[in-house]
Each structure stands twice: as structure tokens, then as C-alpha cells.
Scaffold this motif. Structure first.
Motif, PDB file in Angstrom:
ATOM      1  N   UNK A  31    -131.799 -25.171 -36.078  1.00 32.61           N
ATOM      2  CA  UNK A  31    -131.595 -23.963 -36.892  1.00 32.61           C
ATOM      3  C   UNK A  31    -130.878 -22.895 -36.079  1.00 32.61           C
ATOM      4  N   UNK A  32    -131.277 -22.723 -34.833  1.00 29.36           N
ATOM      5  CA  UNK A  32    -130.636 -21.745 -33.959  1.00 29.36           C
ATOM      6  C   UNK A  32    -129.151 -22.079 -33.770  1.00 29.36           C
ATOM      7  N   UNK A  33    -128.837 -23.343 -33.531  1.00 28.76           N
ATOM      8  CA  UNK A  33    -127.445 -23.758 -33.370  1.00 28.76           C
ATOM      9  C   UNK A  33    -126.634 -23.456 -34.623  1.00 28.76           C
ATOM     10  N   UNK A  34    -127.190 -23.812 -35.771  1.00 28.79           N
ATOM     11  CA  UNK A  34    -126.470 -23.651 -37.033  1.00 28.79           C
ATOM     12  C   UNK A  34    -126.324 -22.188 -37.447  1.00 28.79           C
ATOM     13  N   UNK A  35    -127.283 -21.356 -37.071  1.00 29.40           N
ATOM     14  CA  UNK A  35    -127.235 -19.933 -37.451  1.00 29.40           C
ATOM     15  C   UNK A  35    -126.372 -19.097 -36.510  1.00 29.40           C
ATOM     16  N   UNK A  36    -126.160 -19.565 -35.287  1.00 28.57           N
ATOM     17  CA  UNK A  36    -125.471 -18.726 -34.303  1.00 28.57           C
ATOM     18  C   UNK A  36    -124.076 -19.218 -33.926  1.00 28.57           C
ATOM     19  N   UNK A  45    -119.407 -25.014 -45.866  1.00 30.43           N
ATOM     20  CA  UNK A  45    -120.359 -25.551 -46.846  1.00 30.43           C
ATOM     21  C   UNK A  45    -121.237 -26.635 -46.226  1.00 30.43           C
ATOM     22  N   UNK A  46    -120.652 -27.527 -45.428  1.00 26.29           N
ATOM     23  CA  UNK A  46    -121.441 -28.580 -44.770  1.00 26.29           C
ATOM     24  C   UNK A  46    -122.469 -27.975 -43.820  1.00 26.29           C
ATOM     25  N   UNK A  47    -122.045 -26.975 -43.067  1.00 25.69           N
ATOM     26  CA  UNK A  47    -122.946 -26.319 -42.129  1.00 25.69           C
ATOM     27  C   UNK A  47    -124.058 -25.594 -42.882  1.00 25.69           C
ATOM     28  N   UNK A  48    -123.698 -24.916 -43.947  1.00 27.11           N
ATOM     29  CA  UNK A  48    -124.687 -24.206 -44.763  1.00 27.11           C
ATOM     30  C   UNK A  48    -125.682 -25.176 -45.395  1.00 27.11           C
ATOM     31  N   UNK A  49    -125.180 -26.300 -45.883  1.00 22.34           N
ATOM     32  CA  UNK A  49    -126.061 -27.308 -46.485  1.00 22.34           C
ATOM     33  C   UNK A  49    -127.032 -27.881 -45.458  1.00 22.34           C
ATOM     34  N   UNK A  55    -134.086 -25.689 -42.904  1.00 24.93           N
ATOM     35  CA  UNK A  55    -135.064 -24.668 -43.311  1.00 24.93           C
ATOM     36  C   UNK A  55    -136.118 -25.262 -44.247  1.00 24.93           C
ATOM     37  N   UNK A  56    -135.686 -26.094 -45.197  1.00 24.41           N
ATOM     38  CA  UNK A  56    -136.620 -26.740 -46.128  1.00 24.41           C
ATOM     39  C   UNK A  56    -137.581 -27.657 -45.367  1.00 24.41           C
ATOM     40  N   UNK A  57    -137.048 -28.415 -44.432  1.00 18.25           N
ATOM     41  CA  UNK A  57    -137.890 -29.317 -43.641  1.00 18.25           C
ATOM     42  C   UNK A  57    -138.896 -28.518 -42.806  1.00 18.25           C
ATOM     43  N   UNK A  58    -138.475 -27.381 -42.280  1.00 17.53           N
ATOM     44  CA  UNK A  58    -139.397 -26.533 -41.514  1.00 17.53           C
ATOM     45  C   UNK A  58    -140.545 -26.040 -42.395  1.00 17.53           C
ATOM     46  N   UNK A  91    -129.643 -36.551 -37.547  1.00 16.96           N
ATOM     47  CA  UNK A  91    -128.389 -35.916 -37.971  1.00 16.96           C
ATOM     48  C   UNK A  91    -128.121 -34.657 -37.144  1.00 16.96           C
ATOM     49  N   UNK A  92    -129.151 -33.873 -36.914  1.00 14.55           N
ATOM     50  CA  UNK A  92    -128.999 -32.650 -36.123  1.00 14.55           C
ATOM     51  C   UNK A  92    -128.656 -32.969 -34.661  1.00 14.55           C
ATOM     52  N   UNK A  93    -129.254 -34.024 -34.108  1.00 13.71           N
ATOM     53  CA  UNK A  93    -128.903 -34.441 -32.742  1.00 13.71           C
ATOM     54  C   UNK A  93    -127.418 -34.763 -32.662  1.00 13.71           C
ATOM     55  N   UNK A  94    -126.922 -35.503 -33.656  1.00 16.58           N
ATOM     56  CA  UNK A  94    -125.506 -35.877 -33.666  1.00 16.58           C
ATOM     57  C   UNK A  94    -124.608 -34.642 -33.747  1.00 16.58           C
TER      58      UNK A  94
END
Length: 105
Positions: A31-36, A45-49, A55-58, A91-94
Motif C-alpha cells: 500500500x505504501x509503495x502504491x500510494x507514494x 487505472x491499473x495502479x489504482x485498481x 485496501x480491501x484485503x487489509x 502480485x504485489x511482490x512482482x
């Protein structure tokens, strides 16, 4: 209430509790990577999705952890719940590896 010292309960606590903590760690980090950062290899759009799914998983994970703690570790979590989290973490690791391997702009 069942005896919380049963071997199955202890095993569940030893396995599930660290697993939930790992999910929390990786979702927070993702989440930190994607938000910053703006990831050049993903559309906005891909990043936002992806961020939305993290966030939903959290939220789901926080609920599961509350139930697990409220029952003193006597409630497990269905594999049907864990597998999407595992797939999302992968997916996030990749995405994270790709971000860190990308040449600096």
C-alpha cells in the motif's frame, strides 16, 4: 468453551498468527509503495485498481485478525479466504520487484 490448550489450538496459533502478521506486513508495504509512487510500467487505472484490492484485503485481514484474537486463536480461516490474499501478495511482490529493478528516471 473448549480448552484453549488443546494441541490443535496451539498449532493453529503457531501457524495462523504469523501468517496473518505476514499478510499485514506485505499489504502495508505494498500500500505504501502504491500510494507514494507513480509506477511507470502500470497505467494510473491499473495502479489504482491494485491499491483498491490491497485496501480491501487489509480490511478483510483486520476482520479476520479480530475474530482470531477474540476467540483466543480457536477459529481458523478458510483457504478460500487465504488464497486470494496469497495471490494478491504475490502480485504485489512482482510489482515491487519490477519497481525496484526499473532504471531511475
Amino acid at each position: 468453551m473448549p480448552d484453549s490448550d488443546l494441541p490443535g489450538t496451539q498449532l493453529l496459533k503457531r501457524v495462523l498468527e504469523p501468517l496473518l502478521d505476514d499478510f499485514q506486513f506485505w499489504f502495508t508495504r505494498s500500500r505504501d509503495l502504491l500510494e507514494t509512487n507513480q509506477l511507470s510500467f502500470m497505467s494510473n487505472q491499473e495502479q489504482s485498481d491494485l491499491l483498491s484490492r490491497v485496501k480491501q484485503a487489509q480490511e478483510e485481514l483486520n476482520t479476520a485478525k479480530m475474530l482470531f484474537n477474540a476467540t483466543d486463536g480457536q477459529v481458523g480461516i478458510d483457504m478460500a479466504t487465504l488464497m486470494p490474499w496469497h495471490q494478491l501478495v504475490t502480485e504485489c511482490w512482482n510489482v515491487g520487484m519490477r519497481f525496484h529493478q526499473a532504471p531511475e528516471a
